[in-house]
Design a protein around this motif. Sequence first.
Motif, PDB file in Angstrom:
ATOM      1  N   ALA A  15       1.001   8.032   2.939  1.00 40.55           N
ATOM      2  CA  ALA A  15       0.431   6.649   2.975  1.00 40.55           C
ATOM      3  C   ALA A  15       0.178   6.220   4.558  1.00 40.55           C
ATOM      4  O   ALA A  15      -0.507   5.408   4.969  1.00 40.55           O
ATOM      5  CB  ALA A  15       0.472   6.557   2.026  1.00 40.55           C
ATOM      6  N   ASN A  28       4.842  11.038  -0.980  1.00 38.77           N
ATOM      7  CA  ASN A  28       3.027  10.045  -0.523  1.00 38.77           C
ATOM      8  C   ASN A  28       3.580   8.753  -0.199  1.00 38.77           C
ATOM      9  O   ASN A  28       2.200   8.960   0.514  1.00 38.77           O
ATOM     10  CB  ASN A  28       2.940   9.725  -2.271  1.00 38.77           C
ATOM     11  N   SER A  61       2.060   5.928  -6.902  1.00 36.13           N
ATOM     12  CA  SER A  61       0.990   7.468  -7.592  1.00 36.13           C
ATOM     13  C   SER A  61       1.400   8.520  -7.437  1.00 36.13           C
ATOM     14  O   SER A  61       0.141   9.322  -8.139  1.00 36.13           O
ATOM     15  CB  SER A  61      -0.819   7.116  -6.830  1.00 36.13           C
ATOM     16  N   SER A 110       1.238   3.408  -3.167  1.00 36.21           N
ATOM     17  CA  SER A 110       0.879   5.036  -3.005  1.00 36.21           C
ATOM     18  C   SER A 110       2.211   6.392  -3.296  1.00 36.21           C
ATOM     19  O   SER A 110       1.738   6.982  -4.078  1.00 36.21           O
ATOM     20  CB  SER A 110       1.069   5.818  -1.592  1.00 36.21           C
ATOM     21  N   LEU A 130       0.502  -1.489  -0.015  1.00 40.39           N
ATOM     22  CA  LEU A 130       0.000  -0.215   0.610  1.00 40.39           C
ATOM     23  C   LEU A 130       1.332   1.103   0.087  1.00 40.39           C
ATOM     24  O   LEU A 130       0.882   2.197  -0.669  1.00 40.39           O
ATOM     25  CB  LEU A 130      -1.038  -0.168   1.037  1.00 40.39           C
TER      26      LEU A 130
END
Length: 249
Positions: A124, A120, A36, A33, A29
């Motif tokens: 996250a 990011n 992204s 992230s 995860l």
Amino acid sequence: MNDVISLLQSHRSIRKFKDQPLTDEQIRLIVGSAQSASTSSFVQAYSIIGIKEKEKKRKLAELVGNQSYVENNGHFFVFCADFHRHELIGKREGKDVLPSIESTEKFMVGIIDASLAAQNAAVAAESLGLGICYIGGIRNNLPEVKEILKTPEHVIPLFGMAVGYPDQDPDFKPRLPLEHVYHEEEYQQDKEVYERQLDEYDALVSSYYEERTEGKRKDRWTEQMALMLEKRVRMYMKEFVQKNKMDLH
């Protein structure tokens, strides 16, 4: 204020973690992230190396200046500027990409891409109830770090990030006033205003340290910065970067 802004504005560096590893799902995860994040021209000029092995963390902790939280955390990430894959792409597609990927501009792209991805990742992680601490000390001994991480040419480890379950609850460290950082239309250069803002911030930071340490510290921010910047550190960096075929021209 929404939940995202509240999370962002409550960030604190965590330097003590519980002895609890991140799950593979949490790692995926966080990295997903990171991927992204915005990237210059879709270049994606970075890689992330995750460290689980205790002995490897211990070696890195020594190299970065004996920072215990590099060894003791839930997971340790190293963010790298990476044009190795682009070198391979050039060979694959029959194009001479070396002058471009070995330029100062592309070196900056790699640094910026990696930094955007890392922030990011940090957000996250914190949204999952984890704490993080950036580790610039990775650059203290880059030849040795590269040997441990087995990074090829055109790859430069930039900084680490310790992530884990917080085992401390530090106070929020006050930042510069918004008016000192944010300029509208053009860079504001009124020296009197600038000096006044620094004086006010010095008083705030000094008060923060005095309260946090029960009077043992009262140092001002400008005092800290002047003392730090007076010292010449990592002065080998230009030569190292050039030897790794990044930032040659």
